[in-house]
Design an enzyme around this catalytic site. Structure first.
Site, PDB file in Angstrom:
ATOM      1  N   LYS A   1       1.648  23.226  36.628  1.00 30.71           N
ATOM      2  CA  LYS A   1       0.457  22.926  37.372  1.00 30.71           C
ATOM      3  C   LYS A   1       0.179  21.538  37.605  1.00 30.71           C
ATOM      4  O   LYS A   1      -0.089  20.921  38.503  1.00 30.71           O
ATOM      5  CB  LYS A   1      -0.783  23.738  36.988  1.00 30.71           C
TER       6      LYS A   1
ATOM      7  N   GLU B   1       4.277  37.043  30.344  1.00 35.76           N
ATOM      8  CA  GLU B   1       3.313  35.920  30.086  1.00 35.76           C
ATOM      9  C   GLU B   1       2.550  35.983  28.700  1.00 35.76           C
ATOM     10  O   GLU B   1       2.180  34.942  28.190  1.00 35.76           O
ATOM     11  CB  GLU B   1       2.131  35.967  31.158  1.00 35.76           C
TER      12      GLU B   1
ATOM     13  N   HIS C   1      21.137  52.528  43.730  1.00 37.93           N
ATOM     14  CA  HIS C   1      22.237  52.128  44.615  1.00 37.93           C
ATOM     15  C   HIS C   1      22.359  50.334  44.535  1.00 37.93           C
ATOM     16  O   HIS C   1      22.839  49.808  45.369  1.00 37.93           O
ATOM     17  CB  HIS C   1      21.711  52.483  46.219  1.00 37.93           C
TER      18      HIS C   1
ATOM     19  N   LYS D   1     -11.468  32.495  38.724  1.00 35.23           N
ATOM     20  CA  LYS D   1     -12.284  32.466  37.717  1.00 35.23           C
ATOM     21  C   LYS D   1     -12.977  30.864  37.726  1.00 35.23           C
ATOM     22  O   LYS D   1     -14.224  30.657  37.880  1.00 35.23           O
ATOM     23  CB  LYS D   1     -11.857  32.346  36.143  1.00 35.23           C
TER      24      LYS D   1
ATOM     25  N   GLY E   1      -6.559  36.909  32.743  1.00 31.49           N
ATOM     26  CA  GLY E   1      -6.210  37.381  34.096  1.00 31.49           C
ATOM     27  C   GLY E   1      -5.349  38.598  34.415  1.00 31.49           C
ATOM     28  O   GLY E   1      -5.550  39.311  35.272  1.00 31.49           O
ATOM     29  N   ARG E   2      -4.212  38.609  33.339  1.00 29.33           N
ATOM     30  CA  ARG E   2      -3.455  39.799  33.588  1.00 29.33           C
ATOM     31  C   ARG E   2      -3.790  41.033  32.922  1.00 29.33           C
ATOM     32  O   ARG E   2      -3.350  42.112  32.954  1.00 29.33           O
ATOM     33  CB  ARG E   2      -2.278  39.558  32.686  1.00 29.33           C
TER      34      ARG E   2
ATOM     35  N   GLU F   1      -3.337  27.945  44.744  1.00 30.53           N
ATOM     36  CA  GLU F   1      -2.764  28.791  45.684  1.00 30.53           C
ATOM     37  C   GLU F   1      -4.087  29.532  46.246  1.00 30.53           C
ATOM     38  O   GLU F   1      -4.301  29.759  47.684  1.00 30.53           O
ATOM     39  CB  GLU F   1      -1.884  29.684  45.077  1.00 30.53           C
TER      40      GLU F   1
END
Length: 547
Positions: free
Chosen positions: A510, A351, A382, A204, A265-266, A210
């Site tokens: 951050k 979040e 397992h 955005k 974002g999510r 990253e």
């Protein structure tokens, strides 16, 4: 909109705690025996999904009180506020209108909806252009591979959808890079040809550390392969609001699609952030994905609390988190295509609801946001299912069960479904000490050996679980499933009295990361963090000092 009332102040909450205390020793099998129609009454259907919540530590009185709690929290009214564009995100003074991205119309929100429709048109243009082989790279080769560069919601949602809808994919290969660890990008690019690769940069702000680091490395990879800066528009698209930064990078405004501040974002896979998905599966299937979510939105907006899937699942979350002190929730998709669903839901739920103060900033005296975890069945059987069956922690489970397979391998899929149903039943019934002893005797053990080993084989059962079933993983059912968990997460936030649409907790790391990076980039000088961090910075400098 008026702030949410804290959970502890809702009149039904105290009564529910008393009911939970009484039901901690309940026998769920006994509840079935006392109500032959339990599987019909403890069930709700919507948008192609069926929620069976009959295997829970819940009787009619507790269920009625949970519904009453939802009504006291005004969940139907708050659903309307969310979907109609009220300023539901009070700390950032904006609506949370991700549902608008999949709507067919939006009375009262015409201006925003017009922007959504225009962006859908541009998404369709790019998806169809690339799938028709009309997009070529710097050497004239047709684009064959798309690499989505993002992180968080700009990665988890598109990655999940693309993997889950693999049977619907065309000829374009879509790849995902998120980690700033250079190995992520490097490993992805190893088998790709720069001349036929297109990157989608999802940020955005166009400043996400990253994403920007990986995008600059991808740009260098392209230029080193023979592309010129003038060629970058043939190989890069951006989902961003920062057109100036994208232009500085080399991406023109025509290659930038918008993302709005009223889309978190999510919750962004429905927006232009989902362009890689639309390319992977084709526009028609992407529209079906939007339609499935819209069908769940319509159900959420209209169904009463006692039949409303998101509200019921939220009330169950509060029931176990705040009535039984269950600090976790397990999601087990019995479909390999949905293997990334727990990862996606971790961000969506933790979040959103990992908060310690109310929407008004008051400290909370009760737990919120349980830890969500899980994996695709049958692998977990397992590894961690041992803890589910015999551990000391209460772990409520959602089993996600498609009833058919796209593979055509119905015999093997029958085994998968049998495993899912077996795990759900084993959590319910467990195994008594006497049954364990009898089983050991049947294996030929002596009475003494059987008595000694029986406690190790016994399982308490009475472990609560839901089964969410549907005919098949399709674009429509996947859209409905994701929207179901979105709305469940919203309802839990409203019940806890928190704002599920901000995420201030990610900011501090951050900020400190920027400080530390500055120190690491200095050739010398003493670090000035805490002693442990300072020592590690010094060790990093030594490890990376010129030979």
């Amino acid at each position: 909109m008026t702030p949410c009332t804290q959970l502890k102040d809702l009149p039904a909450f105290g009564e529910l705690q008393a009911l939970a205390l009484a039901l901690k020793s309940a026998d769920i099998e006994g509840l079935f025996a006392g109500a032959p129609d339990r599987t019909d009454t403890y069930r709700a259907d919507a948008a192609g999904l069926c929620l069976d919540y009959s295997k829970h530590l819940l009787d009619d009185a507790a269920r009625a009180k949970l519904v009453e709690l939802g009504e006291q929290a005004q969940l139907p009214q708050r659903a309307h506020a969310l979907l109609s564009g009220a300023e539901i995100n009070n700390t950032e003074h904006r609506p949370a209108l991700h549902s608008l991205l999949r709507a067919a119309s939006a009375p009262g929100l015409e201006d925003k909806f017009a922007e959504v429709v225009a962006t859908r048109g541009r998404m369709r243009h790019w998806a169809e252009r690339i799938n028709r082989g009309q997009q070529t790279g710097f050497s004239g080769q047709t684009i064959t591979d798309v690499v989505n560069i993002g992180i968080g919601g700009s990665d988890l949602g598109p990655r999940l959808v693309t993997e889950a809808l693999k049977p619907f994919q065309g000829d374009i290969n879509c790849h995902y890079v998120a980690n700033v660890d250079p190995a992520d990008l490097q490993d992805t690019l190893l088998d790709l040809d720069p001349a036929s690769t297109l990157f989608i940069v999802c940020s955005k702000s166009f400043r996400t550390e990253e994403t920007l680091a990986n995008s600059l490395a991808a740009r260098e990879w392209m230029l080193n392969a023979g592309a010129t800066e003038a060629d970058l528009d043939k190989h890069f698209l951006a989902i961003t609001t920062n057109l100036a930064a994208a232009a500085d990078f080399g991406i023109s405004g025509d290659n930038c699609l918008p993302i709005w501040d009223w889309v978190g974002g999510r919750y962004s896979v429905w927006s232009a952030v989902g362009l890689s998905c639309a390319i992977a599966v084709g526009w028609d299937h992407f529209e079906q994905f939007l339609d499935g979510a819209a069908a769940m939105d319509a159900h959420f907006a209209s169904a009463p609390v006692d039949q409303n899937l998101p509200m019921l699942m939220s009330l169950l979350e509060i029931w176990y988190c705040n009535g039984f002190a269950a600090g976790n929730h397990v999601v087990l998709p019995y479909d390999q295509g949905l293997a990334k669903l727990p990862d996606f839901l971790q961000q969506l739920t933790m979040e959103s609801n990992g908060k310690r103060v109310s929407a008004e900033g008051a400290p909370l005296s009760y737990d919120t946001g349980p830890v969500l975890w899980g994996s695709a069945g049958t692998m977990g059987q397992h590894s961690f299912h041992q803890l589910l069956h015999q551990g000391t922690r209460l772990c409520p489970v959602d089993f996600i069960l498609p009833l058919t397979t796209h593979t055509g391998m119905t015999g093997q899929h029958r085994r998968l479904v049998a495993n899912c149903l077996a795990q759900s039943r084993a959590l319910l019934v467990g195994r008594s000490l006497e049954d364990a002893r009898a089983s050991l005797l049947a294996r030929g053990l002596s009475d003494a050996e059987a008595a000694h080993l029986a406690p190790h084989l016994a399982m308490p059962g009475n472990r609560p679980n839901s089964v969410i079933s549907f005919t098949a993983v399709t674009p429509h059912t996947l859209g409905a499933l994701i929207a179901l968990y979105e709305h469940r997460t919203f309802c839990s936030g409203q019940l806890w009295g928190i704002n599920p649409f901000d995420q201030w907790g990610v900011e501090l790391g951050k900020e400190i990361g920027t400080e530390i990076l500055g120190l690491m980039e200095q050739a010398s000088g003493s670090p000035r963090m805490d002693p442990a961090t300072d020592q590690l910075i010094s060790k990093w400098r030594q490890a990376n000092a010129p030979a």
